[in-house]
Write an enzyme that holds these catalytic residues in place. Structure first.
Site, PDB file in Angstrom:
ATOM      1  N   ARG A 274     -10.016 -11.571  -3.948  1.00 41.22           N
ATOM      2  CA  ARG A 274     -10.027 -10.137  -4.224  1.00 41.22           C
ATOM      3  C   ARG A 274     -10.389  -9.820  -5.684  1.00 41.22           C
ATOM      4  O   ARG A 274     -10.516  -8.665  -6.052  1.00 41.22           O
ATOM      5  CB  ARG A 274      -8.658  -9.520  -3.914  1.00 41.22           C
ATOM      6  CG  ARG A 274      -8.282  -9.591  -2.449  1.00 41.22           C
ATOM      7  CD  ARG A 274      -6.993  -8.840  -2.179  1.00 41.22           C
ATOM      8  NE  ARG A 274      -6.443  -9.162  -0.890  1.00 41.22           N
ATOM      9  CZ  ARG A 274      -6.786  -8.594   0.261  1.00 41.22           C
ATOM     10  NH1 ARG A 274      -7.697  -7.648   0.267  1.00 41.22           N
ATOM     11  NH2 ARG A 274      -6.218  -8.960   1.393  1.00 41.22           N
TER      12      ARG A 274
ATOM     13  N   HIS B 173     -15.256  -6.954  -1.733  1.00 38.75           N
ATOM     14  CA  HIS B 173     -15.411  -8.352  -2.089  1.00 38.75           C
ATOM     15  C   HIS B 173     -16.495  -9.053  -1.285  1.00 38.75           C
ATOM     16  O   HIS B 173     -16.761 -10.228  -1.514  1.00 38.75           O
ATOM     17  CB  HIS B 173     -14.079  -9.083  -1.875  1.00 38.75           C
ATOM     18  CG  HIS B 173     -12.899  -8.246  -2.245  1.00 38.75           C
ATOM     19  ND1 HIS B 173     -12.627  -7.882  -3.551  1.00 38.75           N
ATOM     20  CD2 HIS B 173     -11.957  -7.639  -1.482  1.00 38.75           C
ATOM     21  CE1 HIS B 173     -11.545  -7.117  -3.571  1.00 38.75           C
ATOM     22  NE2 HIS B 173     -11.125  -6.951  -2.330  1.00 38.75           N
TER      23      HIS B 173
ATOM     24  N   ASP C 247     -25.482  -1.856  -2.791  1.00 39.12           N
ATOM     25  CA  ASP C 247     -26.864  -1.401  -2.914  1.00 39.12           C
ATOM     26  C   ASP C 247     -27.017   0.060  -2.495  1.00 39.12           C
ATOM     27  O   ASP C 247     -27.801   0.802  -3.090  1.00 39.12           O
ATOM     28  CB  ASP C 247     -27.803  -2.287  -2.099  1.00 39.12           C
ATOM     29  CG  ASP C 247     -27.997  -3.659  -2.721  1.00 39.12           C
ATOM     30  OD1 ASP C 247     -27.572  -3.877  -3.878  1.00 39.12           O
ATOM     31  OD2 ASP C 247     -28.590  -4.531  -2.042  1.00 39.12           O
TER      32      ASP C 247
ATOM     33  N   ASN D 153     -12.943   3.737  -2.111  1.00 38.59           N
ATOM     34  CA  ASN D 153     -12.104   2.560  -1.962  1.00 38.59           C
ATOM     35  C   ASN D 153     -12.748   1.784  -0.826  1.00 38.59           C
ATOM     36  O   ASN D 153     -12.540   2.119   0.345  1.00 38.59           O
ATOM     37  CB  ASN D 153     -10.656   2.919  -1.636  1.00 38.59           C
ATOM     38  CG  ASN D 153      -9.781   1.688  -1.504  1.00 38.59           C
ATOM     39  OD1 ASN D 153     -10.270   0.574  -1.323  1.00 38.59           O
ATOM     40  ND2 ASN D 153      -8.477   1.885  -1.572  1.00 38.59           N
TER      41      ASN D 153
ATOM     42  N   TYR E 184       0.795  -1.228   0.000  1.00 40.90           N
ATOM     43  CA  TYR E 184       0.000   0.000   0.000  1.00 40.90           C
ATOM     44  C   TYR E 184       0.832   1.285   0.000  1.00 40.90           C
ATOM     45  O   TYR E 184       0.274   2.367  -0.117  1.00 40.90           O
ATOM     46  CB  TYR E 184      -0.950   0.000   1.201  1.00 40.90           C
ATOM     47  CG  TYR E 184      -1.905  -1.164   1.166  1.00 40.90           C
ATOM     48  CD1 TYR E 184      -2.948  -1.197   0.253  1.00 40.90           C
ATOM     49  CD2 TYR E 184      -1.750  -2.243   2.028  1.00 40.90           C
ATOM     50  CE1 TYR E 184      -3.823  -2.268   0.196  1.00 40.90           C
ATOM     51  CE2 TYR E 184      -2.618  -3.318   1.986  1.00 40.90           C
ATOM     52  CZ  TYR E 184      -3.650  -3.332   1.068  1.00 40.90           C
ATOM     53  OH  TYR E 184      -4.508  -4.393   1.017  1.00 40.90           O
TER      54      TYR E 184
ATOM     55  N   HIS F 190      -8.679   1.303  -6.167  1.00 43.27           N
ATOM     56  CA  HIS F 190      -7.922   0.376  -5.321  1.00 43.27           C
ATOM     57  C   HIS F 190      -6.442   0.686  -5.486  1.00 43.27           C
ATOM     58  O   HIS F 190      -5.950   0.831  -6.617  1.00 43.27           O
ATOM     59  CB  HIS F 190      -8.204  -1.074  -5.697  1.00 43.27           C
ATOM     60  CG  HIS F 190      -9.630  -1.450  -5.489  1.00 43.27           C
ATOM     61  ND1 HIS F 190     -10.145  -1.699  -4.244  1.00 43.27           N
ATOM     62  CD2 HIS F 190     -10.658  -1.560  -6.365  1.00 43.27           C
ATOM     63  CE1 HIS F 190     -11.433  -1.964  -4.365  1.00 43.27           C
ATOM     64  NE2 HIS F 190     -11.773  -1.879  -5.641  1.00 43.27           N
TER      65      HIS F 190
END
Length: 159
Positions: free
Chosen positions: A121, A90, A97, A84, A33, A110
């Protein structure tokens, strides 16, 4: 979902949503990251949006309901959503919704390339409601997603 340009000039705001564990950016698995913090991400998106005359309201939570409430509230004063969802990407039908229900254009971002990671993922519940997808560009992907979403929101997108 609306891909139409905004007509109400007072709605020149984006909602930036970061899901669970993204509060740990800068310290969590930096080899995946990077070293940028959540604050760095929020500032990057704010600077990118400001160039186009938009401001940003940012929310991060490790609690799904908090994110859903923020998405619902965006109907009142936001022109689009940059999200994000973290691991909720997932797993969360209800987050998907909520995004579909507010009928605002959505940019899914992402940091890592989720398709080069664990198989679980590879599926995104958000993908079918998002009009922009930016995957694997690191933190810089937030700026890309913001610019592309603003093109949609302001009617400048190609297509």
């Amino acid at each position: 979902m609306s891909g139409h340009p905004i007509r109400d000039e007072s709605r020149r705001r984006l909602l930036l949503v970061n899901g669970p564990n993204l509060n740990l950016l800068g310290t969590r698995e930096p080899e995946i990251y990077g070293a940028d913090t959540l604050r760095d991400v929020e500032q990057l998106v704010a600077r990118t949006a400001a160039v186009h005359g938009f401001d940003v309201r940012a929310v991060q939570s490790n609690h799904e309901g908090v994110l859903i409430d923020a998405i619902h509230a965006a109907r009142e004063d936001c022109a689009g959503i940059v999200i994000n969802p973290g691991g909720l990407t997932h797993t969360s039908v209800v987050l998907r919704d909520a995004l579909a229900g507010v009928a605002l254009p959505v940019a899914e971002v992402h940091i890592s390339d989720v398709y080069r990671r664990e198989e679980f993922r590879h599926h995104s519940y958000v993908a079918d409601v998002a009009v922009v997808h930016v995957i694997g560009e690191g933190v810089a992907g937030y700026a890309t997603a913001t610019r592309l979403l603003l093109d949609v929101v302001t009617g400048q997108a190609e297509g």
